[in-house]
Design an enzyme around this catalytic site. Structure first.
Site, PDB file in Angstrom:
ATOM      1  N   LYS A 116      36.519 -12.098 -16.521  1.00 20.84           N
ATOM      2  CA  LYS A 116      37.915 -12.107 -16.983  1.00 20.84           C
ATOM      3  C   LYS A 116      38.856 -11.527 -15.926  1.00 20.84           C
ATOM      4  O   LYS A 116      39.860 -12.139 -15.577  1.00 20.84           O
ATOM      5  CB  LYS A 116      38.054 -11.306 -18.293  1.00 20.84           C
ATOM      6  CG  LYS A 116      37.204 -11.831 -19.436  1.00 20.84           C
ATOM      7  CD  LYS A 116      37.370 -10.998 -20.699  1.00 20.84           C
ATOM      8  CE  LYS A 116      36.929  -9.551 -20.573  1.00 20.84           C
ATOM      9  NZ  LYS A 116      35.487  -9.371 -20.308  1.00 20.84           N
ATOM     10  N   ARG A 125      39.967  -7.253 -29.049  1.00 22.79           N
ATOM     11  CA  ARG A 125      38.511  -7.185 -29.102  1.00 22.79           C
ATOM     12  C   ARG A 125      38.004  -7.022 -30.527  1.00 22.79           C
ATOM     13  O   ARG A 125      36.785  -6.991 -30.738  1.00 22.79           O
ATOM     14  CB  ARG A 125      38.025  -5.991 -28.287  1.00 22.79           C
ATOM     15  CG  ARG A 125      37.601  -6.314 -26.864  1.00 22.79           C
ATOM     16  CD  ARG A 125      37.269  -4.976 -26.224  1.00 22.79           C
ATOM     17  NE  ARG A 125      36.363  -4.977 -25.135  1.00 22.79           N
ATOM     18  CZ  ARG A 125      36.723  -5.037 -23.848  1.00 22.79           C
ATOM     19  NH1 ARG A 125      37.967  -5.246 -23.503  1.00 22.79           N
ATOM     20  NH2 ARG A 125      35.822  -4.924 -22.913  1.00 22.79           N
ATOM     21  N   ARG A 144      28.811  -4.759  -9.635  1.00 22.08           N
ATOM     22  CA  ARG A 144      30.284  -4.768  -9.579  1.00 22.08           C
ATOM     23  C   ARG A 144      30.832  -3.536  -8.859  1.00 22.08           C
ATOM     24  O   ARG A 144      30.431  -2.418  -9.127  1.00 22.08           O
ATOM     25  CB  ARG A 144      30.860  -4.830 -10.997  1.00 22.08           C
ATOM     26  CG  ARG A 144      32.363  -4.596 -11.046  1.00 22.08           C
ATOM     27  CD  ARG A 144      32.987  -5.183 -12.276  1.00 22.08           C
ATOM     28  NE  ARG A 144      32.782  -4.362 -13.460  1.00 22.08           N
ATOM     29  CZ  ARG A 144      33.300  -4.675 -14.645  1.00 22.08           C
ATOM     30  NH1 ARG A 144      34.023  -5.783 -14.796  1.00 22.08           N
ATOM     31  NH2 ARG A 144      33.070  -3.913 -15.687  1.00 22.08           N
ATOM     32  N   ARG A 200      31.941   1.555 -11.687  1.00 21.12           N
ATOM     33  CA  ARG A 200      32.302   2.166 -12.964  1.00 21.12           C
ATOM     34  C   ARG A 200      31.078   2.820 -13.597  1.00 21.12           C
ATOM     35  O   ARG A 200      30.024   2.180 -13.665  1.00 21.12           O
ATOM     36  CB  ARG A 200      32.857   1.087 -13.908  1.00 21.12           C
ATOM     37  CG  ARG A 200      34.358   0.913 -13.764  1.00 21.12           C
ATOM     38  CD  ARG A 200      34.881  -0.263 -14.510  1.00 21.12           C
ATOM     39  NE  ARG A 200      34.424  -0.362 -15.899  1.00 21.12           N
ATOM     40  CZ  ARG A 200      34.775  -1.352 -16.709  1.00 21.12           C
ATOM     41  NH1 ARG A 200      35.590  -2.309 -16.270  1.00 21.12           N
ATOM     42  NH2 ARG A 200      34.330  -1.398 -17.938  1.00 21.12           N
ATOM     43  N   ARG A 229      27.586  -2.099 -24.656  1.00 17.48           N
ATOM     44  CA  ARG A 229      28.839  -2.866 -24.589  1.00 17.48           C
ATOM     45  C   ARG A 229      28.609  -4.310 -25.027  1.00 17.48           C
ATOM     46  O   ARG A 229      29.453  -4.899 -25.704  1.00 17.48           O
ATOM     47  CB  ARG A 229      29.412  -2.822 -23.171  1.00 17.48           C
ATOM     48  CG  ARG A 229      30.047  -1.468 -22.848  1.00 17.48           C
ATOM     49  CD  ARG A 229      30.280  -1.251 -21.377  1.00 17.48           C
ATOM     50  NE  ARG A 229      31.175  -2.232 -20.799  1.00 17.48           N
ATOM     51  CZ  ARG A 229      31.218  -2.531 -19.498  1.00 17.48           C
ATOM     52  NH1 ARG A 229      30.402  -1.939 -18.655  1.00 17.48           N
ATOM     53  NH2 ARG A 229      32.049  -3.424 -19.056  1.00 17.48           N
TER      54      ARG A 229
HETATM   55  P1  ADP Z   1      35.005  -5.171 -19.191  1.00 19.33           P
HETATM   56  O1  ADP Z   1      36.153  -5.866 -18.499  1.00 19.33           O
HETATM   57  O2  ADP Z   1      33.886  -4.944 -18.264  1.00 19.33           O
HETATM   58  O3  ADP Z   1      34.612  -5.822 -20.452  1.00 19.33           O
HETATM   59  P2  ADP Z   1      37.026  -3.263 -19.879  1.00 19.33           P
HETATM   60  O4  ADP Z   1      37.564  -2.680 -18.630  1.00 19.33           O
HETATM   61  O5  ADP Z   1      37.805  -4.354 -20.528  1.00 19.33           O
HETATM   62  O6  ADP Z   1      35.533  -3.734 -19.596  1.00 19.33           O
HETATM   63  O7  ADP Z   1      36.801  -2.145 -20.962  1.00 19.33           O
HETATM   64  C1  ADP Z   1      36.196  -0.904 -20.654  1.00 19.33           C
HETATM   65  C2  ADP Z   1      36.123  -0.045 -21.912  1.00 19.33           C
HETATM   66  O8  ADP Z   1      37.461   0.242 -22.363  1.00 19.33           O
HETATM   67  C3  ADP Z   1      35.454  -0.703 -23.113  1.00 19.33           C
HETATM   68  O9  ADP Z   1      34.045  -0.533 -23.094  1.00 19.33           O
HETATM   69  C4  ADP Z   1      36.115   0.045 -24.272  1.00 19.33           C
HETATM   70  O10 ADP Z   1      35.566   1.356 -24.415  1.00 19.33           O
HETATM   71  C5  ADP Z   1      37.542   0.205 -23.779  1.00 19.33           C
HETATM   72  N1  ADP Z   1      38.397  -0.945 -24.176  1.00 19.33           N
HETATM   73  C6  ADP Z   1      38.993  -1.857 -23.357  1.00 19.33           C
HETATM   74  N2  ADP Z   1      39.706  -2.748 -24.080  1.00 19.33           N
HETATM   75  C7  ADP Z   1      39.547  -2.407 -25.386  1.00 19.33           C
HETATM   76  C8  ADP Z   1      40.016  -2.949 -26.612  1.00 19.33           C
HETATM   77  N3  ADP Z   1      40.797  -4.042 -26.664  1.00 19.33           N
HETATM   78  N4  ADP Z   1      39.645  -2.320 -27.768  1.00 19.33           N
HETATM   79  C9  ADP Z   1      38.877  -1.220 -27.755  1.00 19.33           C
HETATM   80  N5  ADP Z   1      38.387  -0.665 -26.630  1.00 19.33           N
HETATM   81  C10 ADP Z   1      38.724  -1.240 -25.446  1.00 19.33           C
HETATM   82  P1  ADP Z   2      35.098  -8.834 -16.700  1.00 23.13           P
HETATM   83  O1  ADP Z   2      36.516  -8.470 -16.353  1.00 23.13           O
HETATM   84  O2  ADP Z   2      35.007 -10.003 -17.625  1.00 23.13           O
HETATM   85  O3  ADP Z   2      34.303  -7.660 -17.187  1.00 23.13           O
HETATM   86  P2  ADP Z   2      34.758  -9.191 -13.785  1.00 23.13           P
HETATM   87  O4  ADP Z   2      35.801 -10.159 -13.430  1.00 23.13           O
HETATM   88  O5  ADP Z   2      34.990  -7.772 -13.399  1.00 23.13           O
HETATM   89  O6  ADP Z   2      34.377  -9.308 -15.358  1.00 23.13           O
HETATM   90  O7  ADP Z   2      33.386  -9.694 -13.154  1.00 23.13           O
HETATM   91  C1  ADP Z   2      32.166  -8.949 -13.339  1.00 23.13           C
HETATM   92  C2  ADP Z   2      31.357  -8.979 -12.030  1.00 23.13           C
HETATM   93  O8  ADP Z   2      30.861 -10.310 -11.817  1.00 23.13           O
HETATM   94  C3  ADP Z   2      32.155  -8.628 -10.793  1.00 23.13           C
HETATM   95  O9  ADP Z   2      31.313  -7.938  -9.911  1.00 23.13           O
HETATM   96  C4  ADP Z   2      32.576  -9.990 -10.225  1.00 23.13           C
HETATM   97  O10 ADP Z   2      32.731  -9.947  -8.804  1.00 23.13           O
HETATM   98  C5  ADP Z   2      31.398 -10.866 -10.616  1.00 23.13           C
HETATM   99  N1  ADP Z   2      31.787 -12.255 -10.945  1.00 23.13           N
HETATM  100  C6  ADP Z   2      32.924 -12.691 -11.525  1.00 23.13           C
HETATM  101  N2  ADP Z   2      32.906 -14.036 -11.691  1.00 23.13           N
HETATM  102  C7  ADP Z   2      31.698 -14.461 -11.220  1.00 23.13           C
HETATM  103  C8  ADP Z   2      31.068 -15.750 -11.109  1.00 23.13           C
HETATM  104  N3  ADP Z   2      31.669 -16.869 -11.535  1.00 23.13           N
HETATM  105  N4  ADP Z   2      29.825 -15.793 -10.562  1.00 23.13           N
HETATM  106  C9  ADP Z   2      29.213 -14.652 -10.128  1.00 23.13           C
HETATM  107  N5  ADP Z   2      29.746 -13.422 -10.209  1.00 23.13           N
HETATM  108  C10 ADP Z   2      30.976 -13.305 -10.748  1.00 23.13           C
END
Ligand code: ADP
Ligand code: ADP
Ligand code: ZN
Length: 229
Positions: free
Chosen positions: A20, A95, A134, A167, A178
């Protein structure tokens, strides 16, 4: 690209690690709207040591969702900024179904709404490897991957030169929680947008460039497909 109008939002939905953040940066720029990531905003609060950041940190470290009222405050404040009145790309929010309902109510009050929800679909098995490799920029939050998307210069951000970090919640044990939370609390949100007929599904298990291309097609031709999740 003029997809979004006043107080309309586009949602990027998907599991942790689906890509994302990676795709949102580029897509927001294309659409000319701000990229609003709930996780980035919560981490900013933690860094600033605000009351909200302190209240959120335990949940985040365990990989649990932060309570809806706290996240809603953070998102509402961000959407109240002047740059977001022309619309926004939301990443990581909503979420839970309660968050989705609160978002609808807020946008509705202002004559806007959710224009489209895009689901980046990645099989659960791929998520742990993505998150374990990541690295994020401390300066601008751009994400890299040691194997799949390395920075041009080791440990430095291509965009701003900032230092890269991992992270703490990308550790294997926390990722497992998660993903479980995603399956129980967030999949129903995706179903909700599917039944509203505004969900688009993109296969996220391909190269970053291929996923980006599909996203561009979706926003260029926003007629929803009939799909079931
Ligand atoms: P990722 O992109 O890897 O899914 P995020 O950076 O979006 O992780 O989220 C990291 C943490 O922040 C989540 O595990 C949760 O604890 C909190 N968080 C983020 N967005 C939300 C949301 N919309 N509702 C509740 N908790 C959230
Ligand atoms: P999210 O915000 O959904 O948690 P990220 O955009 O941070 O996910 O991506 C998670 C990890 O996967 C990062 O290390 C990113 O560089 C990698 N990544 C993202 N898109 C792809 C893809 N299409 N193929 C392989 N790795 C990816
Ligand atoms: Zn950077």
């Amino acid at each position: 690209m003029g997809l979004l109008q006043h107080d309309q939002v586009l949602l990027l939905l998907g599991a942790p690690g689906a890509g994302k953040g990676t795709q949102a940066r580029f897509l927001a720029e294309t659409l000319g709207v701000p990229h609003v990531a709930s996780g980035d905003l919560l981490r900013e609060h933690r860094e600033r040591g605000t009351a909200l950041g302190r209240a959120a940190q335990g949940y985040m470290d365990r990989g649990d969702l932060v309570p809806d009222d706290l996240v809603l405050d953070v998102i509402a404040d961000r959407l109240d900024q002047p740059d977001a009145t022309r619309g926004a790309l939301l990443d990581g929010f909503p979420r839970t179904v309660a968050q989705a309902q609160a978002l609808d109510a807020r946008l509705d009050q202002r004559g806007g709404g959710v224009r489209m929800a895009v689901y980046i679909d990645v099989p659960t098995e791929a998520l742990v490897d993505r998150l374990a490799g990541r690295w994020l920029c401390r300066g601008c939050q751009t994400s890299y991957h040691t194997e799949f998307n390395p920075p041009a210069v080791a440990n430095a951000c291509d965009v701003c030169g900032g230092e890269l970090y991992q992270r703490p919640d990308d550790k294997r044990e926390v990722v497992a929680n998660r993903v479980a939370v995603y399956l129980s609390d967030t999949l129903p949100v995706i179903d909700r947008y599917a039944s509203q007929g505004i969900l688009h599904c993109v296969d996220g298990n391909r190269s970053i460039d291929a996923v980006q291309e599909s996203l561009l097609e979706v926003v260029a031709d926003p007629e929803p497909e009939a799909i079931a999740v």
